[in-house]
Design a protein around this motif. Structure first.
Motif, PDB file in Angstrom:
ATOM      1  N   ASP A  19       0.829  -1.207   0.000  1.00 33.53           N
ATOM      2  CA  ASP A  19       0.000   0.000   0.000  1.00 33.53           C
ATOM      3  C   ASP A  19       0.864   1.257   0.000  1.00 33.53           C
ATOM      4  O   ASP A  19       0.589   2.216  -0.732  1.00 33.53           O
ATOM      5  N   ALA A  20       1.906   1.261   0.837  1.00 33.30           N
ATOM      6  CA  ALA A  20       2.779   2.433   0.908  1.00 33.30           C
ATOM      7  C   ALA A  20       3.515   2.658  -0.409  1.00 33.30           C
ATOM      8  O   ALA A  20       3.705   3.803  -0.845  1.00 33.30           O
ATOM      9  N   GLN A  21       3.896   1.568  -1.061  1.00 36.56           N
ATOM     10  CA  GLN A  21       4.615   1.708  -2.326  1.00 36.56           C
ATOM     11  C   GLN A  21       3.713   2.282  -3.423  1.00 36.56           C
ATOM     12  O   GLN A  21       4.140   3.135  -4.204  1.00 36.56           O
ATOM     13  N   GLN A  22       2.469   1.850  -3.477  1.00 37.17           N
ATOM     14  CA  GLN A  22       1.587   2.383  -4.517  1.00 37.17           C
ATOM     15  C   GLN A  22       1.213   3.839  -4.215  1.00 37.17           C
ATOM     16  O   GLN A  22       1.039   4.647  -5.132  1.00 37.17           O
ATOM     17  N   LEU A  23       1.120   4.204  -2.930  1.00 40.54           N
ATOM     18  CA  LEU A  23       0.903   5.609  -2.594  1.00 40.54           C
ATOM     19  C   LEU A  23       2.104   6.453  -2.999  1.00 40.54           C
ATOM     20  O   LEU A  23       1.949   7.576  -3.501  1.00 40.54           O
ATOM     21  N   LYS A  24       3.272   5.912  -2.806  1.00 37.36           N
ATOM     22  CA  LYS A  24       4.476   6.637  -3.202  1.00 37.36           C
ATOM     23  C   LYS A  24       4.524   6.833  -4.706  1.00 37.36           C
ATOM     24  O   LYS A  24       4.912   7.903  -5.208  1.00 37.36           O
ATOM     25  N   ARG A  25       4.126   5.820  -5.445  1.00 38.59           N
ATOM     26  CA  ARG A  25       4.097   5.948  -6.907  1.00 38.59           C
ATOM     27  C   ARG A  25       3.086   7.007  -7.342  1.00 38.59           C
ATOM     28  O   ARG A  25       3.352   7.789  -8.267  1.00 38.59           O
ATOM     29  N   THR A  26       1.926   7.044  -6.680  1.00 34.81           N
ATOM     30  CA  THR A  26       0.931   8.075  -6.984  1.00 34.81           C
ATOM     31  C   THR A  26       1.490   9.461  -6.728  1.00 34.81           C
ATOM     32  O   THR A  26       1.294  10.388  -7.522  1.00 34.81           O
ATOM     33  N   LEU A  27       2.209   9.614  -5.629  1.00 40.05           N
ATOM     34  CA  LEU A  27       2.799  10.914  -5.296  1.00 40.05           C
ATOM     35  C   LEU A  27       3.857  11.321  -6.313  1.00 40.05           C
ATOM     36  O   LEU A  27       4.004  12.507  -6.633  1.00 40.05           O
ATOM     37  N   ILE A  28       4.586  10.352  -6.840  1.00 40.94           N
ATOM     38  CA  ILE A  28       5.585  10.667  -7.868  1.00 40.94           C
ATOM     39  C   ILE A  28       4.896  11.201  -9.124  1.00 40.94           C
ATOM     40  O   ILE A  28       5.382  12.148  -9.765  1.00 40.94           O
ATOM     41  N   ILE A  29       3.750  10.600  -9.478  1.00 39.91           N
ATOM     42  CA  ILE A  29       2.999  11.078 -10.645  1.00 39.91           C
ATOM     43  C   ILE A  29       2.539  12.515 -10.430  1.00 39.91           C
ATOM     44  O   ILE A  29       2.647  13.369 -11.327  1.00 39.91           O
ATOM     45  N   ILE A  30       2.026  12.806  -9.220  1.00 45.77           N
ATOM     46  CA  ILE A  30       1.575  14.175  -8.930  1.00 45.77           C
ATOM     47  C   ILE A  30       2.767  15.133  -8.926  1.00 45.77           C
ATOM     48  O   ILE A  30       2.662  16.268  -9.408  1.00 45.77           O
ATOM     49  N   ARG A  31       3.876  14.680  -8.404  1.00 49.13           N
ATOM     50  CA  ARG A  31       5.071  15.535  -8.372  1.00 49.13           C
ATOM     51  C   ARG A  31       5.521  15.892  -9.783  1.00 49.13           C
ATOM     52  O   ARG A  31       5.913  17.038 -10.054  1.00 49.13           O
ATOM     53  N   ARG A  32       5.455  14.937 -10.694  1.00 51.38           N
ATOM     54  CA  ARG A  32       5.857  15.203 -12.078  1.00 51.38           C
ATOM     55  C   ARG A  32       4.929  16.212 -12.743  1.00 51.38           C
ATOM     56  O   ARG A  32       5.309  16.843 -13.739  1.00 51.38           O
ATOM     57  N   ALA A  33       3.722  16.363 -12.212  1.00 52.02           N
ATOM     58  CA  ALA A  33       2.802  17.376 -12.746  1.00 52.02           C
ATOM     59  C   ALA A  33       2.998  18.725 -12.063  1.00 52.02           C
ATOM     60  O   ALA A  33       2.909  19.771 -12.702  1.00 52.02           O
TER      61      ALA A  33
END
Length: 374
Positions: A219-233
């Protein structure tokens, strides 16, 4: 059995790569949706709306509503002819039209002679718990703003509601203000998304303290991946807004730049939240791995204590299990063989001795504090 949270699926449009294609080529992806056009023509006292699917709808509305500001809202990029017709009608560079249909652009703001162009990333969870990451493109020229979106999802309903209400300056501040309003809506929805992610992080953290299992790490890893996507935006969005503030184009008025400064602050806040949440998710993963390691150490500690206790007992049992006889078949005493085999109550003495050895070891371990955290 561990219960896993519903996994977030990351839905990205497929990127169609045409190696060696001519710059300015308008190549529509195979899964692009059919365009739907809504035109809002407005001034301080009037708002007229029309819908359609082709260029004729646009030209008729503009001819009918002269003296109005026009917001041409296009949902779906599945018609290359429509994109080309818009470019011809407004005199838009083919490279800009290519950026519109190539939906993997970073947020940016470009100035051209007579018009400006910008892109942003629209990110949200749909009803199927899929993270949608699609592109918004906006083009401002004279009294016209054209917005391009990949899907038919009405992401800017709040802006159209404000436009219909006619309150504030939304009808009088020009198309540049509409462009700001759309950008600000995208940023506001980043906060909605980050708020949901924050709640998911809190749930994962609570689960870590109460009933940790390996689903926490996933769960923490997929949340981190989501945050990376938002960061790239968020990061390039900050640069885009900064470019709009510094723009000398007449399409971005001085009054609009005041609002853009506020949007710039919102973007910085979103970036700070993303970085903070990324640190928290990383710490959750690290803490879970540390807990697993500590738990393994505790298990090894228990097994070590048990082994240390039974090693001397096994040694004693092994010695007296060799069964060397004290006498031979003729009754003669065999030297250096086990006299204890014929001692009265020898079995009881052996058990008591083994028990005392174990008890002494347990006492020593207890004095050393080895049982404090078992």
């Amino acid at each position: 059995m561990a219960s896993y949270n519903k996994r977030v699926h990351y839905k990205h449009p497929k990127r169609k790569i045409n190696v060696g294609a001519r710059p300015g080529s308008i190549i529509i992806p195979d899964d692009a949706q059919e365009p739907r056009i809504i035109i809002y023509s407005f001034n301080e006292d009037d708002l007229q709306t029309s819908k359609g699917k082709d260029m004729k709808t646009i030209t008729q509305q503009i001819d009918k509503c002269k003296g109005h500001t026009h917001w041409i809202k296009i949902n779906g990029l599945g018609d290359a002819n429509l994109i080309e017709d818009i470019g011809t009608f407004l005199g838009i560079n083919l490279l800009v039209l290519e950026d519109v249909v190539n939906t993997h652009q970073r947020p940016k703001f470009d100035e051209y002679e007579g018009y400006v162009f910008g892109t942003s990333r629209i990110i949200y969870f749909n009803k199927d718990n899929e993270l949608i990451n699609c592109q918004f493109s906006g083009l401002v020229k004279d009294n016209i703003i054209i917005s391009f979106e990949e899907s038919h999802f009405d992401y800017f309903e709040v802006v159209t509601t404000r436009l219909k209400a006619g309150k504030g300056v939304i009808r009088t501040a020009g198309p540049g203000y509409i462009f700001y309003a759309l950008t600000d809506t995208i940023l506001d929805n980043y906060f909605v998304l980050l708020s949901k992610i924050g709640d998911m992080i809190d749930e994962t953290e609570d689960k870590l303290y109460k009933s940790p299992d390996k689903s926490i790490m996933f769960d923490a890893q997929q949340l981190k991946r989501t945050l990376i996507i938002i960061r790239r935006a968020c990061w390039p969005e900050r640069d885009k807004i900064n470019d709009m503030i510094r723009s000398e184009s007449s399409e971005i008025t001085k009054d609009t730049k005041l609002f853009l400064r506020d949007a710039y602050d919102h973007c910085i806040q979103a970036m700070d939240m993303v970085e903070s949440y990324k640190e928290v998710t990383s710490s959750i993963i690290d803490l879970y791995l540390s807990m697993v390691s500590n738990r393994m150490n505790e298990i090894m500690k228990v097994l070590t204590i048990i082994s240390v206790i039974f090693i001397p007992l096994t040694f004693i049992a092994g010695i007296y299990g060799m069964n060397f006889s004290r006498q031979d078949d003729h009754g003669r005493i065999i030297k250096d063989n086990m006299p204890e085999l014929y001692v009265n109550h020898g079995y009881v003495y052996a058990l008591v001795g083994m028990f005392l050895i174990g008890a002494i070891q347990l006492f020593v371990f207890w004095r050393k504090g080895w049982f404090n955290k078992l």
